[in-house]
Design an enzyme around this catalytic site. Structure first.
Site, mmCIF file in Angstrom:
data_model
loop_
_atom_site.group_PDB
_atom_site.id
_atom_site.type_symbol
_atom_site.label_atom_id
_atom_site.label_comp_id
_atom_site.label_asym_id
_atom_site.label_seq_id
_atom_site.Cartn_x
_atom_site.Cartn_y
_atom_site.Cartn_z
ATOM 1 C CG HIS A 187 -0.606 0.286 2.636
ATOM 2 N ND1 HIS A 187 0.358 -0.975 3.330
ATOM 3 C CD2 HIS A 187 -0.056 1.953 3.038
ATOM 4 C CE1 HIS A 187 0.864 -0.011 4.561
ATOM 5 N NE2 HIS A 187 0.129 1.154 4.043
ATOM 6 C CG ASP A 243 0.059 -3.811 2.750
ATOM 7 O OD1 ASP A 243 1.092 -3.417 1.929
ATOM 8 O OD2 ASP A 243 0.035 -2.900 3.404
ATOM 9 C CB SER A 295 2.954 2.065 6.902
ATOM 10 O OG SER A 295 2.048 1.169 5.977
#
Length: 492
Positions: free
Chosen positions: A275, A321, A418
């Site tokens: 992502h 992911d 992230s």
């Protein structure tokens, strides 16, 4: 005369018939004998009669000699006598690992199955991976009832076939000490001693009660835009000391702002979240940073030659992911710059992910709506039981995800972290176990951080790194599904 004789005889006969054989009532002192059982000792030819267990030992107390008369076998006698004398010592099944218990007088004896020894068969005489990792420094597997040790890339097995010896100056998974340290083959000179770290005490943590909300994108708020404003960051924790987080990479956009993290795998490849590739059209990868507002001389920016995103990544659920970046120029390992080790799948799941804690790091926000951190932070987080994780989440936890963190302490990964590393320490070597992916808020009570489970993708990563960056034939490969993208050049 004859008649008189017959009369006398008849009277005598009748008198004998009518006379009782004995008294109907016995004296008081003799009455108890009527129902009394005759003891063998008082019976005729006692010593020549065959022994009887019920008569000898159950109806009355017997001696060892009397028991021996019953069984006429020493082993059977001993077995009976040990239970008869003081109960069955084997009743509680004291022998472990399928050992056989034999009762004794006030004790018991265990006959152990092959491969075990000890009073209760509690000690293994053979090495197994589930017991102290089979004595291996790193990877352990069992083949034909024997332990086989192996090592991560950059290490070789020592002469003892157990230890892993570094063949590189900056081996993977080790903290770096800087330029002044000596380089030698021995790994102990290539890393800081783990006792110098300020870890939380794992004994105070409960993986099922202490949970952390490590998040990538806030699923309860609008999803991240092109500017990457909703990505994950560290809340709490402490600053990474010199050489403590050398595998940390930072993805920097055109505005020179960090928006995601990454993990250095080797000189050309960096691991991150899929992502993150939606957060910026153009970006570079910086390594060696500990403070984005200060230059320490070890920082270096690398252009990205190719991005490889898993083709099954789902933006709505964050399943799959994971992404790999190939750099145009190789990373030069040095102080604060070194790779983390990639583990073997089975060993990672059986050994690494059953440890109490892992470590997450990044430049994230210091609280949910706070400003970005300029310093690299690290946080030790406990693994969370899968069922607890699933029950706490408002969203689906797929088999490609796992949870870690605290449910009461105000410490978490938050927006901006992230794609960053989740590593797990084993015998002073750190292995990649996760990628910071998503969560619900930052350090919210009762919420857990969710990571991509790297062990599910080790073969995929290996194939990506072995493939040539420009190999068009690798696109859509069935064994390594990925979306290969060459980013546009950065403006000068």
């Amino acid at each position: 005369m004859a008649g008189l004789l017959h009369l006398v005889l008849l009277s005598t006969a009748l008198g004998g018939l009518l006379r009782p054989a004995g008294s109907v009532f016995l004296p008081r002192d003799q009455a108890h004998r009527v129902l009394q059982r005759a003891r063998r000792a008082n019976s005729f030819l006692e010593e020549v009669k065959q022994g009887n267990l019920e008569r000898e030992c159950l109806e009355e107390a017997c001696s060892l000699e009397e028991a021996r008369e019953v069984f006429e076998d020493a082993e059977q006698t001993d077995e009976f006598w040990s239970k008869y004398k003081d109960g069955d010592q084997c009743e509680g099944h004291p022998c472990l690992n399928q050992g056989h218990c034999k009762d004794g007088i006030g004790d018991y004896t265990c006959t152990c199955a092959e491969g075990f020894e000890g009073k209760n068969c509690e000690f293994s005489t053979r090495e197994i991976c589930s017991l102290d990792n089979g004595g291996c420094d790193q990877f352990c597997r069992e083949e034909r009832s024997e332990v086989r040790c192996s090592c991560a890339h950059g290490y070789v097995l020592g002469d003892d076939s157990k230890s892993c010896v570094s063949t590189e100056r900056f081996p993977c998974g080790k903290f770096t000490q800087g330029r002044s340290r000596r380089w030698a083959i021995h790994t102990s000179e290539d890393a800081l001693d783990a006792s110098e770290l300020e870890h939380y005490d794992p004994a105070d943590l409960s993986p099922t009660e202490s949970s952390l909300d490590l998040l990538g994108l806030n699923r309860t708020e609008p999803s991240a835009g092109e500017d990457g404003s909703q990505v994950v960051r560290i809340v709490g924790g402490r600053d990474c000391a010199e050489g403590e987080c050398p595998w940390q990479a930072l993805l920097v956009n055109e505005e020179n702002e960090g928006f995601c993290g990454g993990t250095i795998l080797n000189e050309f490849y960096v691991l991150t979240a899929a992502h993150c590739l939606h957060q910026a059209k153009r970006f570079t990868v910086r390594v060696g940073d500990r403070n984005t507002e200060q230059e320490e001389g070890n920082e270096m920016a690398h252009e990205v030659e190719m991005t490889v995103k898993h083709s099954r990544f789902v933006k709505e659920t964050y399943d799959f992911d994971i992404a790999v970046l190939r750099l145009k120029t190789p990373i030069r390992f040095r102080r604060n710059v070194a790779p983390a080790c990639l583990p073997e799948k089975d060993w990672a799941e059986a050994t690494l992910m059953t440890q109490k804690t892992g470590i997450v790091s990044g430049f994230g926000r210091t609280h949910e709506k706070g400003r970005l951190s300029s310093t690299l932070k690290m946080l030790e987080v406990p693994y969370v039981d899968r069922s607890t994780c699933k029950l706490s989440s408002s969203f689906t936890i797929t088999p490609n995800m796992f949870c870690a963190g605290y449910d009461t302490q105000p410490e978490d990964a938050c927006q901006g972290d992230s794609g960053g590393p989740h590593v797990t320490r084993f015998k002073d070597t750190y292995f990649v176990t996760g990628i910071v992916s998503w969560g619900e808020g930052c350090a919210r009570k009762g919420k857990f951080g969710v990571y991509t489970k790297v062990s599910n993708f080790l073969k995929w990563i290996d194939k990506i790194m072995k493939a040539r960056a420009g190999a068009a034939g690798s696109r859509g490969h069935s064994e390594a599904p990925a979306t290969w993208t060459v980013p546009p050049p950065l403006p000068l």
